[in-house]
Each structure stands twice: as C-alpha cells, then as structure tokens.
Motif scaffolding. Structure first.
Motif, PDB file in Angstrom:
ATOM      1  N   SER A  81       0.838  -1.209   0.000  1.00  0.00           N
ATOM      2  CA  SER A  81       0.000   0.000   0.000  1.00  0.00           C
ATOM      3  C   SER A  81       0.866   1.249   0.000  1.00  0.00           C
ATOM      4  O   SER A  81       0.574   2.215  -0.707  1.00  0.00           O
ATOM      5  CB  SER A  81      -0.912   0.041   1.231  1.00  0.00           C
ATOM      6  OG  SER A  81      -1.546  -1.180   1.415  1.00  0.00           O
ATOM      7  N   LEU A  85       0.768   4.185  -2.582  1.00  0.00           N
ATOM      8  CA  LEU A  85       0.521   5.580  -2.181  1.00  0.00           C
ATOM      9  C   LEU A  85       1.621   6.497  -2.682  1.00  0.00           C
ATOM     10  O   LEU A  85       1.365   7.590  -3.171  1.00  0.00           O
ATOM     11  CB  LEU A  85       0.492   5.674  -0.648  1.00  0.00           C
ATOM     12  CG  LEU A  85      -0.803   5.300   0.047  1.00  0.00           C
ATOM     13  CD1 LEU A  85      -0.597   5.241   1.545  1.00  0.00           C
ATOM     14  CD2 LEU A  85      -1.882   6.304  -0.291  1.00  0.00           C
ATOM     15  N   ARG A  93      -2.948  11.212  -3.217  1.00  0.00           N
ATOM     16  CA  ARG A  93      -2.121  10.694  -2.120  1.00  0.00           C
ATOM     17  C   ARG A  93      -2.533  11.320  -0.801  1.00  0.00           C
ATOM     18  O   ARG A  93      -2.650  10.633   0.213  1.00  0.00           O
ATOM     19  CB  ARG A  93      -0.637  10.960  -2.389  1.00  0.00           C
ATOM     20  CG  ARG A  93       0.227  10.427  -1.262  1.00  0.00           C
ATOM     21  CD  ARG A  93       1.651  10.222  -1.669  1.00  0.00           C
ATOM     22  NE  ARG A  93       2.364  11.475  -1.758  1.00  0.00           N
ATOM     23  CZ  ARG A  93       3.536  11.614  -2.367  1.00  0.00           C
ATOM     24  NH1 ARG A  93       4.099  10.575  -2.947  1.00  0.00           N
ATOM     25  NH2 ARG A  93       4.135  12.768  -2.415  1.00  0.00           N
ATOM     26  N   PHE A  96      -5.740   9.674   0.419  1.00  0.00           N
ATOM     27  CA  PHE A  96      -5.558   8.332   0.963  1.00  0.00           C
ATOM     28  C   PHE A  96      -4.751   8.346   2.261  1.00  0.00           C
ATOM     29  O   PHE A  96      -4.974   7.528   3.143  1.00  0.00           O
ATOM     30  CB  PHE A  96      -4.893   7.420  -0.072  1.00  0.00           C
ATOM     31  CG  PHE A  96      -5.853   6.931  -1.114  1.00  0.00           C
ATOM     32  CD1 PHE A  96      -6.840   6.009  -0.785  1.00  0.00           C
ATOM     33  CD2 PHE A  96      -5.805   7.411  -2.410  1.00  0.00           C
ATOM     34  CE1 PHE A  96      -7.747   5.570  -1.738  1.00  0.00           C
ATOM     35  CE2 PHE A  96      -6.701   6.976  -3.372  1.00  0.00           C
ATOM     36  CZ  PHE A  96      -7.677   6.056  -3.039  1.00  0.00           C
TER      37      PHE A  96
END
Lengths: 265, 345
Positions: A81, A85, A93, A96
C-alpha cells in the motif's frame, strides 16, 4: 542554581508519576504474600504458578500466534500500500493518507465495536480468525506510516534506473525497492507486533469463546479479584513490549544515521 | 556517422501545461548530441521521452525506423545515466554494474569479465567490492556510466551527469566522456544547461527554450551563427543590438552604417545584431567605429570583462588588456564580427 534544582525536582516528580505504578506492579510480582499491603519476602512462585495455568498458557499461545500472523500479513499489505501511495499523484495521495490516519486516531472501542458488528452482519463466527483479521486491520496503517518515509527518502530515480537496465517492474520491486526500504519494513513489522501483543479493546470485541489473548485473561482475572499472578503476567508483557520498543528504536536510529549519510553526497 | 538511430517527429508533451511543443530532431549513429537550454526548457522531458519514462502526448518517436511511442523503458536498447546517478546503495560496485547483465541471464564468468573491463574503461579497476556510499561524487559518476555502458546500449542518455561535480573535475570528466564515447562507439544524447560543456563535447547541439527547439547545428555554427537573440544570448555573452538591414551586406545600428557579411534579408528589415564581446577590440578614442566610456572592469582570470557605455548602448567587451574605469575609448570590429539575426527567429 535554585532554578536548576526546581527543574530537576519537577522532572523527577513527572517521572515518579509516570513510572511509580509500573514499578509497584513489578515489585509486587515478586512479593511472597497474597495481600497487597505487606511485603512477605522475595519469590518467583507467581511466575511458576503462571506457567502452570492452562488458561494463561493458551492465551499466551494465541497472543503470539495472532501477533505473528497479524504483523506478517499487515507488513505485506502495508508495504505494498505504501508503495502504491508513494506512486500516486499529490492530490489523491493526500486523500488516501488522511484515510489512513483515520483508523490510527479512531478510538479503539469504535474500531472494535464496528468490526464486531461487521462480522456479525456477515454471519462470521467470532473467534481466532475474526480476531486475526481485526489485528491485521488496525496494524496496516502503522506499517504504512513506517514504510512511507523510507520511500520518500529514497532517490526517486532508483526504480527508473532498474527499469532502464532491463528489469521488469516486478523485478525492480523485488531487487531494488524492497531492499532499499527494508529498514522501514522491519520497523513496521515490529510496531505491528507490539500493538498486536498489547491490544485489549479490539480483541475483546472481536474474539469468541475459547480464544483469548493475554490482555483479555488479565482483564477477566482482575474482575475475579486481583491475584499476584496478574502482576507477574503484566510484568512479563511489559518486558516483551519493552524489548520490542528497544528493537524499534535501535532500528530507527540506525536508519536515521543512514539517512544522514545519504544527504552527504 | 551513419543512419538515423533516433528520430522525434513533432513530439509534444502536456502535463497541465504544454512543456514540449512539436519537437523534431534526429540523432545519427555514433553522434554526440546535446540538448542545451536553461532549466525548465523541456530538455530533460525530451530525454525522458527517449528513455521511455514519459510517453509523448502527440507526435511519434522512432528507434531505427520503428515507432517506440509506447515501448516501456526495459524493452528499449537505450540506457540512461541519471542526474544523481541513482546507483543502488544496497549493492556494491560489482553488483551495481552487473545488474543489467544478471537480468539478461549472462554466465557468471562473462559477467565478471565484462564488469572488470568496464571498471578499467572508467579508470576504477579494483573497486569491485567497494560500497557505493564510500565513493566520491566523481567515482559514483563513473560507476553510473559503467553500469549503463556494460549493457552495450545502442544509445546512452545522460541527464546532466556532471552537474554535481566541482569545476575542475567536471572539465576532466568532459574530456574523458568524449573519449569514452569515441572508444565504445555508442550514440550519446546528453542534457546540460552549461553552454561551455555543450560546445566542448558535442557533435551537434540542439538549443531549447520554452519547450521548443531554437536551433540545431554544430557547436561552431551555433556559436558563430546564432539564429535568434535567445541562442545568441544563451551561448556565451553577447551584445544584442537593434538594427536595420538596408541591403545585402549593409546594416545600420547605433546610428551608424556598417559593412557586414550577411545577406538575404528584406530591404530595410528590422533585425537583431550580435557582437561577441571577444570580437570587439578597444582602441584609442576616435580610432574605432564607436566611442564610449569604460563604466566597469572586472578581472575574470584569462581576460578582463569591461562595460563600455556608448551614446545609446552598453557594450560588453572582453580583452586581455585592462582599460581603467572612466577612460574614454574607441571600439573597433570587422564586418565578419557582425552577426545579423532575423527577429522572427
């Protein structure tokens, strides 16, 4: 001079306040007397008793098992992840990353309760698997937070250099990116392991009959009346977490030194 | 130099704004081509499009005549030396250079021989087991070149590879790089903002500005016959003066008429006149074409750089002889020192 002493005394008081309860707990785990008021001499008997208790032994087994699997799986998911990212554009970005912070600051009781409701709503039996899944869930954000800074401090052309030399994207990931961010991955694993070992609230909500971890055992023992074995067990947990913390700090101070070196050339 | 190995046809690249605007150029086999321009001119983007790290928004890129617009970097026979080298810090010198060979599954013995000969080429024999972080900037630079060259690419891309080195080392590396290029016979595409570096090393220079190519030509052509004011100004110091081309070989500027060697402009066309500071000679007052007063004089090592205020222009002059500030002097130059550029570029 007087001012300096006042500063020292203040600091001393703060540390007393922080550590006195822990010190008392540790000291009483060696107390050869069931009453908490008196000191009956030094003994290891509570520790011995601890390891004869089947409930505690089974809880220890589950604690370590869950911590190991949760930390391993969340390290894999969290690392991938973080790489994802890192490769996102700035706007997405940021979104998230904030979504990632939410579980970190979310109260454990809310996380625990919501996970429990989720499992019940899909008719999943609460037990080992549900507890493991929950631990993975709350570990992932911490792994991401440990890995992402290593990615950011990496020379951003490293992956391109690997591709340029003929590496497929997956070869570049395995041979260049992963080795490069390894210190962050290990730190993430240790943090996840530590969090998993000492979690109570979320485990309490998401486990089922027969499967308990040490925190839950301590809680239920304490409800029945505080026996000195609880002190012994808590001391051992404290020790385990201290060792892990020590490892994490050592790891991150090493990587900090690396980073300084990177900046040097 | 032989066939065209790389060809860019009307390449454009848009991010949110257009950074490359219909770039066309070609690189021949064994050529040393330099993309030269100030930062933000699109030269690095052009290089990254050739390397495959960016795909063009419009236009086509050909490699040996075949379209490679969407071929990923690992499938191109092109290698890159990155701006900050991008060596792999977790691998030692040997493994860094062997990286590309291992992907091609070459036998261990052959890898050893290849790495050894590459280290010899870049003058770092015996460095196999050294840690990347223990190397100086110049040494890392050489390893980065060795790591790329060992794969025997058809084209080597270099993105400001000497930018992080000090002046002396940079000069040495310029000559070494040029020698290496001749020795291995590989096409180089080189990106730099340093005009001196571009002129020293290249066979061909493409001057870029605002995402467009301003001029492509040999270093001598670019220097002596800049096509527009930007090129003239960017390639070395220049005096750029407004002028009018009266007829072939006759130009007037600074209220005087001069003979020159340029022709083919429209009658009375408004033009830019370029006078290189090193082409102007300082003479006694009234002995030259223009008169002025010295307003500044700075020692630059080999020469003095002086500003001379004439009636309506401040002229920069370079000379090994010093003229004192405040002195009245004359300026002299010949017809071949006057370069005329059309204003349209």
């Amino acid at each position: 001079m007087v001012k300096k002493n006042i500063h020292r005394i203040y600091m001393f008081l703060v540390f007393i306040f922080l550590y006195a309860p822990i010190a008392v707990l540790v000291i009483y785990s060696f107390n050869d007397s069931t009453s908490r008021g008196n000191w009956g001499g030094f003994t290891f008997k509570w520790y011995i008793e601890l390891f004869q208790d089947r409930d505690i032994k089974s809880a220890l087994y589950y604690t370590v098992l869950v911590a190991f699997f949760a930390a391993s799986i969340s390290t894999i998911i969290g690392t991938l992840s973080a790489i994802g990212l890192y490769n996102l554009k700035k706007g997405p970005r940021a979104i998230f990353m904030n979504l990632n912070y939410l579980p970190v600051v979310n109260p454990d009781i809310v996380t625990g309760l919501s996970l429990m409701i989720l499992y019940l709503s899909v008719n999943m039996k609460l037990g080992f698997l549900s507890m493991l899944l929950s631990h993975i869930t709350f570990d992932i954000p911490y792994v991401i937070l440990a890995v992402l800074p290593k990615l950011k401090s990496m020379n951003k052309h490293l992956a391109e250099a690997a591709l340029d030399l003929g590496a497929t994207p997956s070869y570049a990931l395995r041979k260049v990116i992963i080795p490069e961010i390894m210190p962050g991955i290990i730190t993430g694993f240790l943090i996840a392991f530590t969090l998993s070992i000492d979690d109570f609230v979320i485990s309490f909500f998401t486990t089922g009959s027969g499967v308990t971890n040490l925190s839950i055992v301590i809680y239920s023992m304490a409800r029945r009346g505080v026996k000195p074995t609880i002190n012994a067990l808590s001391t051992l947990m404290l020790l385990a977490v201290l060792i892990l913390l020590f490892l994490i700090n050592k790891k991150s101070s090493l990587t900090n030194r690396d980073n300084k070196f990177d900046g040097g050339y | 130099m032989g066939n065209k190995i790389i060809e860019l046809n009307n390449i454009s690249k848009d991010y949110n704004v257009r950074v490359l605007d219909r770039i066309s150029l070609f690189v021949k086999e064994n050529e040393f081509l330099t993309l030269l321009g100030p930062s933000g001119c699109g030269k690095t983007t052009t290089l990254r499009i050739i390397g495959g790290f960016e795909y063009p928004t419009e236009g086509e890129i050909l490699f040996e005549g075949k379209n490679i617009n969407h071929v990923p970097p690992h499938k191109r026979q092109i290698n890159t030396v990155f701006q900050k080298y991008a060596l792999f810090p977790h691998l030692n010198v040997f493994e860094n250079i062997a990286f590309g060979l291992r992907i091609k599954k070459i036998k261990e013995q052959a890898i050893k021989e290849n790495v050894k000969s590459m280290l010899k080429l870049v003058g770092l024999s015996g460095f196999e087991n050294r840690n990347i972080e223990s190397l100086s900037g110049g040494q890392q630079q050489r390893i980065a070149i060795a790591r790329a060259l060992v794969n025997k690419p058809k084209v080597l891309l270099l993105d400001e590879p000497l930018g992080a080195l000090d002046l002396k080392l940079r000069k040495e590396m310029q000559i070494e790089l040029k020698n290496m290029q001749r020795e291995v016979g590989i096409t180089f595409v080189y990106v730099t903002h340093d005009q001196e570096e571009a002129l020293t090393m290249s066979d061909t220079v493409a001057v870029m500005h605002n995402g467009e190519i301003q001029q492509i030509g040999s270093p001598v052509d670019i220097y002596n016959e800049p096509e527009n004011a930007f090129v003239a100004d960017f390639i070395g110091e220049s005096n750029i003066i407004e002028g009018i081309m009266h007829d072939d070989y006759i130009v007037s500027f600074l209220s005087k008429t001069f003979k020159c060697v340029d022709y083919g402009f429209s009658r009375n066309e408004s033009v830019h006149v370029v006078l290189r500071p090193e082409d102007i000679v300082i003479v006694e007052e009234e002995a030259g074409h223009l008169n002025g007063i010295v307003t500044s004089s700075i020692f630059k090592g080999v020469h003095y750089e002086m500003l001379i205020q004439t009636e309506d222009f401040e002229m920069m002059v370079q000379s090994t002889y010093k003229s004192e500030v405040g002195k009245r002097v004359g300026l002299s130059f010949g017809p071949e020192d006057i370069h005329i550029m059309s204003k349209e570029g």
